[in-house]
Scaffold this motif. Sequence first.
Motif, PDB file in Angstrom:
ATOM      1  N   ILE A   7       0.850  -1.206   0.000  1.00 27.75           N
ATOM      2  CA  ILE A   7       0.000   0.000   0.000  1.00 27.75           C
ATOM      3  C   ILE A   7       0.878   1.246   0.000  1.00 27.75           C
ATOM      4  O   ILE A   7       0.649   2.178  -0.778  1.00 27.75           O
ATOM      5  N   PHE A  61      -6.602   5.812   2.217  1.00 28.19           N
ATOM      6  CA  PHE A  61      -6.825   4.681   3.110  1.00 28.19           C
ATOM      7  C   PHE A  61      -6.072   4.947   4.408  1.00 28.19           C
ATOM      8  O   PHE A  61      -4.869   5.180   4.409  1.00 28.19           O
ATOM      9  N   ASN A  63      -5.912   2.893   7.225  1.00 22.37           N
ATOM     10  CA  ASN A  63      -5.709   1.692   8.039  1.00 22.37           C
ATOM     11  C   ASN A  63      -6.798   1.479   9.081  1.00 22.37           C
ATOM     12  O   ASN A  63      -6.555   0.892  10.125  1.00 22.37           O
ATOM     13  N   PHE A  67      -8.051  -3.319   4.263  1.00 21.80           N
ATOM     14  CA  PHE A  67      -7.826  -2.691   2.960  1.00 21.80           C
ATOM     15  C   PHE A  67      -8.722  -3.351   1.926  1.00 21.80           C
ATOM     16  O   PHE A  67      -9.269  -2.678   1.054  1.00 21.80           O
TER      17      PHE A  67
END
Length: 180
Positions: A7, A61, A63, A67
């Motif tokens: 990521i 995103f 966390n 995800f």
Amino acid sequence: MILEQLIYECTKNNTKAQEQLYHLLAPKLFSVCLKYSRDYAEAQDNLQESFLIIFDKISQFKNKGSFEGWAKRITINYTLQQYRNKGVFEIVSEKIADEENVEIEDENVSLEFLTKIIQELPDRYRLVFNLYVMDDYSHKEIAEMLNINIGTSKSNLARAKGILKEKIELNNNYSIKKTK
């Protein structure tokens, strides 16, 4: 490479990391696309476009949660947006009866047949059915996602279940007659 590292690398536009993430998530997200698309080709297009959005917004995103869940929501929202843009949910007449409780209880129905008849449902019924039955969204959430009212969501679900039950019964009668 672990998911968190993938990521992070994707936020830096690392194409190798994007490719790895794509291969990791594509099978699961493609099955989501198949549920909400009219056919295989449309599902492929929706998957590709969803990944473009995922890579574009990956830095958003935070966390919180998985995800995969975040990517799934983007995929569902993108696919549903295609229907909203085409006016699939324009309401012509709104006669909403109480939600009919239709149960489909037949162990003799193959997964392949069930998938096929769900895919054949009119768009508005298929989308509500999949959101409610397959992905556990509430009627309130569905109404917000599709920009319809809760009663319409309930009505579309009841109609979808009714059509599916009818097709299953027709198939079973045909199978019984065919085997005699």
